[in-house]
Write a protein that holds these residues in place. Structure first.
Motif, short mmCIF file in Angstrom:
data_model
loop_
_atom_site.label_atom_id
_atom_site.label_comp_id
_atom_site.label_asym_id
_atom_site.label_seq_id
_atom_site.Cartn_x
_atom_site.Cartn_y
_atom_site.Cartn_z
N THR A 1 0.74 -1.23 0.09
CA THR A 1 -0.06 -0.07 -0.19
C THR A 1 1.09 1.25 0.02
OG1 THR A 1 -0.36 -0.14 2.54
CG2 THR A 1 -1.80 -1.34 1.14
N ASP A 2 0.46 2.34 0.33
CA ASP A 2 1.16 3.63 0.40
C ASP A 2 1.84 3.83 1.51
OD1 ASP A 2 -0.84 4.14 2.22
OD2 ASP A 2 -1.90 5.72 1.18
N GLY A 3 1.97 2.78 2.48
CA GLY A 3 2.87 2.91 3.57
C GLY A 3 2.42 3.42 4.92
N HIS B 1 8.45 13.92 -6.31
CA HIS B 1 6.78 14.03 -6.54
C HIS B 1 6.31 12.74 -7.26
CE1 HIS B 1 6.54 18.31 -5.97
NE2 HIS B 1 7.49 18.22 -6.65
N LYS B 2 7.16 11.73 -7.60
CA LYS B 2 7.02 10.30 -8.29
C LYS B 2 6.58 9.50 -7.18
CE LYS B 2 8.76 10.60 -12.89
NZ LYS B 2 9.90 9.99 -13.76
N ASN B 3 7.43 9.86 -5.94
CA ASN B 3 7.33 8.77 -4.88
C ASN B 3 6.54 9.84 -3.81
OD1 ASN B 3 9.34 6.45 -4.86
ND2 ASN B 3 10.10 8.18 -5.82
N GLY B 4 6.07 8.96 -2.80
CA GLY B 4 5.23 9.45 -1.75
C GLY B 4 6.00 10.04 -0.75
N SER B 5 5.42 11.11 0.04
CA SER B 5 6.07 11.55 1.36
C SER B 5 5.26 11.57 2.70
CB SER B 5 6.70 12.89 1.18
OG SER B 5 5.47 13.80 1.09
N ILE C 1 4.16 5.83 10.45
CA ILE C 1 3.53 6.64 9.30
C ILE C 1 2.01 6.70 9.82
CG2 ILE C 1 3.33 6.89 6.78
CD1 ILE C 1 6.02 5.53 6.54
N GLN C 2 1.65 8.02 9.98
CA GLN C 2 0.26 8.06 10.03
C GLN C 2 -0.60 8.61 8.79
OE1 GLN C 2 -0.50 6.46 12.77
NE2 GLN C 2 -1.02 8.06 14.48
N LYS C 3 0.08 9.54 8.16
CA LYS C 3 -0.77 9.95 6.77
C LYS C 3 0.54 10.02 5.88
CE LYS C 3 -4.58 12.38 8.83
NZ LYS C 3 -5.38 13.62 8.91
N VAL C 4 0.34 10.20 4.53
CA VAL C 4 1.20 10.36 3.53
C VAL C 4 0.63 11.20 2.51
CG1 VAL C 4 2.04 8.14 3.95
CG2 VAL C 4 0.55 8.40 2.13
N ARG C 5 1.18 11.77 1.60
CA ARG C 5 0.85 12.33 0.48
C ARG C 5 1.40 11.30 -0.68
NH1 ARG C 5 4.22 12.87 -3.69
NH2 ARG C 5 5.92 13.86 -2.20
N PRO C 6 0.50 10.75 -1.31
CA PRO C 6 0.74 9.43 -2.15
C PRO C 6 1.78 10.07 -3.57
CG PRO C 6 -1.51 9.52 -1.55
CD PRO C 6 -1.04 10.88 -1.30
N SER D 1 3.62 4.14 -5.57
CA SER D 1 2.93 4.14 -4.12
C SER D 1 3.82 4.25 -3.14
CB SER D 1 2.03 3.01 -4.02
OG SER D 1 2.59 1.63 -4.03
N ASP D 2 5.31 4.09 -3.11
CA ASP D 2 6.08 3.96 -2.21
C ASP D 2 6.34 5.37 -1.40
OD1 ASP D 2 7.06 1.48 -3.21
OD2 ASP D 2 8.29 2.40 -4.74
#
Length: 431
Positions: free
Chosen positions: A189-191, A223-227, A268-273, A278-279
């Motif tokens: 998933t997105d982490g 931008h291609k990866n999530g943060s 990790i609680q929330k991310v910007r995909p 999706s990493d």
């Protein structure tokens, strides 16, 4: 008695004032392309110790932070203010080349310790490249002839673990001093919900972190990866959630209160995909203690990885490649390269038409005594020089600069005239 108390108070005040972090040179992070003989780049700030590279193509990069803003949250100001610099070498011969903010500045003569003036209204980064693989014993900073104190990330032995990891992006990369390498979670998933744990040998007081969020190697990769946008931290008894900015560069985040311990978990609680993958990625972390203290984690798994590379390549054709600096002459320039046992590499090409630097990671695919295959991936930075109407007195020269992400698979075999040849679809080297 009052005079004694007043005198002691004055001495204490002067001592605190003189040793204030606001007036010191703050090292944000420090990295060495390689370290030989069990040395560490942080040793250049420790009396009686030194750092030495594994190859003569490797140096130290020192990134600075503004000491006057050490207690201010938000985006970090990566500058230090000093007017002179001195370097002491391990062997009193040769030189150390100094590059300041990406440009060559001067050479330091290793046969003597001299203070050289540095023109700047704030230095972001310096790169020190010793001649012939010499070691560096000390680096000192001065302001108008007065030696400045140095605040640097204190190394603490420990281990960094993660609930999941994408291959080739280990959790200990969070503390390697480089924002070009990173921890990438390995969940499908997105982490969200993934964690990394820091287990230290010694207890520390932790009041915050400096974090380089996302993949910082290139803007497009960021931008291609999530943060991460929310990160929970816990020492087992206290926990709280931190808001993390979705931005490149360093940011300083202080906790609601200082927590103590040897073991800390970050979730990790929330991310910007990411808009391509999706990493979710975190490039680097510095632990912050009270009163401006800084910590980094020395994970023995990083050293074990190097040992495993040397073991796997021993007795193969790669034994004459790994940790060997190669200097190659071309008809109109040079082609130098090094593949390190820490899994990183760099290739320099410099001729009349093109200046090119490829750097990143390499992974062993297969190797025997006569042939090997490795995968390389990273950044390709190129400057192409074009001459218009070269034969005319009104000729002009233009430069076009580009940086791209690339990957290639290289086949390594003996070259017909000695040395090795490395051949891939994008990279061809024969030495």
């Amino acid at each position: 008695m009052k005079k004694i108390i007043l005198s002691l108070s004055l001495l204490f005040f002067l001592f605190c004032k003189g040793s204030s972090i606001e007036k010191s040179v703050v090292i944000e992070r420090i990295q060495a392309a390689s370290s030989a003989d069990g040395t560490s780049p942080i040793n250049v700030f420790k009396s009686g110790k030194y750092w030495k590279p594994e190859t003569s193509l490797d140096g130290i990069t020192i990134f600075f932070s503004n000491g006057a803003q050490w207690n201010q949250p938000g985006k970090t100001d990566g500058r230090a203010f000093f007017s002179e610099l001195s370097i002491e070498c391990k062997d009193k011969k040769g030189y150390v080349a100094l590059y300041k903010d990406g440009s060559y500045a001067t050479n330091f003569d290793c046969s003597k310790t001299e203070i050289q003036k540095i023109r700047s209204n704030g230095v972001h980064v310096i790169y020190l490249l010793p001649d012939s693989g010499n070691g560096i014993e000390s680096v000192s900073f001065f302001q108008d002839g007065k030696k400045l104190e140095v605040t640097y990330p204190e190394p603490i032995q420990g281990e960094v673990k993660a609930s999941s990891t994408l291959p080739n992006y280990p959790a200990y990369s969070l503390f390697d001093g480089s924002i070009d390498f990173a921890w990438v979670e390995g969940a499908k998933t997105d982490g969200v919900g993934e964690t990394f744990q820091i287990n230290l040998e010694d207890e520390i007081d932790l009041s915050g972190i400096e974090i380089f969020n996302g993949y910082q190697r290139l803007d497009s990769l960021f931008h291609k990866n999530g943060s991460v946008t929310e990160l929970q931290v816990s020492n087992g008894s206290d926990s709280f959630t931190l808001k993390v900015e979705d931005k490149q560069g360093g940011q300083r985040i202080f906790f609601p209160k200082t927590i103590s311990g040897k073991n800390f978990t970050f979730k990790i609680q929330k991310v910007r995909p990411g808009n391509t993958w999706s990493d979710t990625v975190i490039a680097e972390i510095i632990l912050l203690g009270e009163k401006g203290k800084r910590f980094t984690v020395i994970d023995q798994n990083a050293e074990k990885f190097k040992e495993s590379i040397l073991s796997k390549t021993d007795g193969t054709i790669l034994s004459s490649l790994v940790n060997k600096a190669v200097f190659g002459d071309m008809p109109e320039g040079r082609l130098d390269y090094v593949f390190r046992s820490n899994g990183s590499f760099v290739i320099w090409k410099d001729d009349t038409v093109e200046k090119r630097v490829l750097d990143g990671n390499w992974v062993l695919l297969d190797a025997n005594s006569s042939e090997a295959k490795i995968k390389i991936f990273g950044r390709d930075h190129k400057v192409v020089t074009t001459s218009l109407d070269a034969d005319s007195p009104y000729s002009q020269t233009t430069e076009e600069e580009s940086t791209l992400i690339f990957s290639d698979t290289l086949t390594i075999t003996p070259a017909t005239i000695g040395g090795l040849q490395l051949v891939g679809n994008k990279v061809q080297i024969s030495n």
